[in-house]
Motif scaffolding. Structure first.
Motif, mmCIF file in Angstrom:
data_model
loop_
_atom_site.group_PDB
_atom_site.id
_atom_site.type_symbol
_atom_site.label_atom_id
_atom_site.label_comp_id
_atom_site.label_asym_id
_atom_site.label_seq_id
_atom_site.Cartn_x
_atom_site.Cartn_y
_atom_site.Cartn_z
ATOM 1 N N TYR A 44 21.967 79.941 96.975
ATOM 2 C CA TYR A 44 21.188 80.664 98.120
ATOM 3 C C TYR A 44 20.833 81.961 98.631
ATOM 4 O O TYR A 44 20.135 81.574 99.257
ATOM 5 C CB TYR A 44 21.462 79.931 99.588
ATOM 6 C CG TYR A 44 21.839 78.265 99.240
ATOM 7 C CD1 TYR A 44 20.515 77.425 98.829
ATOM 8 C CD2 TYR A 44 22.897 76.816 99.448
ATOM 9 C CE1 TYR A 44 20.596 76.346 98.653
ATOM 10 C CE2 TYR A 44 22.837 76.428 98.910
ATOM 11 C CZ TYR A 44 21.311 75.252 98.381
ATOM 12 O OH TYR A 44 21.744 73.994 98.732
ATOM 13 N N ALA A 45 21.971 82.379 98.096
ATOM 14 C CA ALA A 45 21.490 83.814 98.548
ATOM 15 C C ALA A 45 20.601 84.850 97.624
ATOM 16 O O ALA A 45 19.634 84.773 98.148
ATOM 17 C CB ALA A 45 22.960 84.729 98.203
ATOM 18 N N ALA A 46 20.337 84.204 96.230
ATOM 19 C CA ALA A 46 19.163 83.656 95.432
ATOM 20 C C ALA A 46 18.206 83.212 95.735
ATOM 21 O O ALA A 46 16.814 84.072 95.191
ATOM 22 C CB ALA A 46 19.788 84.147 93.863
ATOM 23 N N GLN A 47 18.315 82.291 96.342
ATOM 24 C CA GLN A 47 16.999 81.889 97.192
ATOM 25 C C GLN A 47 16.834 82.597 98.355
ATOM 26 O O GLN A 47 15.362 82.614 98.131
ATOM 27 C CB GLN A 47 17.298 80.476 97.900
ATOM 28 C CG GLN A 47 16.090 79.878 97.995
ATOM 29 C CD GLN A 47 16.571 78.644 99.283
ATOM 30 O OE1 GLN A 47 17.050 78.557 99.747
ATOM 31 N NE2 GLN A 47 16.034 77.449 98.852
ATOM 32 N N ALA A 52 12.116 85.885 99.844
ATOM 33 C CA ALA A 52 11.962 87.474 100.905
ATOM 34 C C ALA A 52 10.578 88.181 99.510
ATOM 35 O O ALA A 52 9.869 88.914 99.999
ATOM 36 C CB ALA A 52 13.278 88.753 101.137
ATOM 37 N N GLU A 53 10.666 87.957 98.514
ATOM 38 C CA GLU A 53 10.335 88.837 97.818
ATOM 39 C C GLU A 53 8.966 88.230 97.828
ATOM 40 O O GLU A 53 7.903 88.604 97.775
ATOM 41 C CB GLU A 53 10.341 88.500 96.214
ATOM 42 C CG GLU A 53 11.408 89.341 95.736
ATOM 43 C CD GLU A 53 10.959 90.839 96.316
ATOM 44 O OE1 GLU A 53 10.206 92.036 96.123
ATOM 45 O OE2 GLU A 53 12.339 91.824 96.861
ATOM 46 N N ILE A 135 15.252 75.116 102.547
ATOM 47 C CA ILE A 135 16.040 75.620 103.805
ATOM 48 C C ILE A 135 16.936 74.824 103.910
ATOM 49 O O ILE A 135 18.311 74.557 104.764
ATOM 50 C CB ILE A 135 15.527 76.449 105.082
ATOM 51 C CG1 ILE A 135 15.640 78.079 104.793
ATOM 52 C CG2 ILE A 135 16.736 77.182 106.464
ATOM 53 C CD1 ILE A 135 14.639 79.084 105.873
ATOM 54 N N LEU A 136 16.364 73.638 104.591
ATOM 55 C CA LEU A 136 16.682 72.469 104.866
ATOM 56 C C LEU A 136 17.657 71.502 103.493
ATOM 57 O O LEU A 136 18.179 71.305 104.019
ATOM 58 C CB LEU A 136 15.339 71.136 105.021
ATOM 59 C CG LEU A 136 15.684 70.066 105.814
ATOM 60 C CD1 LEU A 136 16.555 69.804 107.315
ATOM 61 C CD2 LEU A 136 14.443 69.233 105.716
ATOM 62 N N ASN A 137 17.066 72.037 102.247
ATOM 63 C CA ASN A 137 18.005 71.428 101.699
ATOM 64 C C ASN A 137 19.640 72.004 101.292
ATOM 65 O O ASN A 137 20.537 71.395 101.644
ATOM 66 C CB ASN A 137 17.329 71.468 99.941
ATOM 67 C CG ASN A 137 16.175 69.826 100.206
ATOM 68 O OD1 ASN A 137 16.317 69.444 100.642
ATOM 69 N ND2 ASN A 137 15.345 70.466 99.379
#
Length: 151
Positions: A44-47, A52-53, A135-137
């Motif tokens: 999730y950090a990578a997501q 952000a990009e 985010i919901l997932n």
């Protein structure tokens, strides 16, 4: 129609929120010693880094600058991930997961606010909806992990 300046501001706020999430997940990963949780947190950090990009690209499209690499400058009002720092100090997985749930719910609320403003955000509505769904997932997975640890 909302001015470009306001659209840029909205997107910058979402950028701060996804960066808060990225930082929160990275911090959670560093603190837990559970391999399973580390994998979830890194995923999730990578997501969020990807989100952000994408937001930076849309900010640039509207003539703004999305140079926020860290979380929000808005303080505790928008940085609900701050609770995570307290949970991290305890190093208890339940406390960490509960703080992550709080942060994810706050992120969804922000996305809902801008998704409801369909006319002003029409050109990036699909992006916002896709981020919200992701985010919901994440929230659902974290809540499942939390329930399992409380059992």
């Amino acid at each position: 129609m909302e001015s470009n300046k306001e659209i840029i501001s909205d997107l910058q706020e979402l950028l701060a929120i996804v960066n808060d999430g990225k930082e929160g997940y990275e911090s959670a990963c560093e603190v837990t010693d559970k391999i399973e949780l580390q994998g979830v947190f890194l995923k999730y950090a990578a997501q969020r880094a990807g989100y952000a990009e994408e937001l930076k690209s849309h900010i640039a499209t509207h003539g703004g600058v999305g140079d926020n690499e860290s979380g929000g400058i808005l303080g505790a009002l928008h940085r609900t991930w701050i609770d995570l720092k307290q949970a991290l100090s305890s190093k208890e997985d339940v406390a960490i997961l509960e703080a992550v749930v709080t942060g994810e719910k706050a992120a969804i609320e922000k996305y809902d606010k801008y998704i409801a403003d369909y006319q002003d955000h029409a050109d990036h509505m699909q992006l916002l909806q896709r981020h919200r769904e992701g985010i919901l997932n994440a929230l659902k997975e974290i809540e499942t992990l939390l329930v399992a640890r409380k059992a």
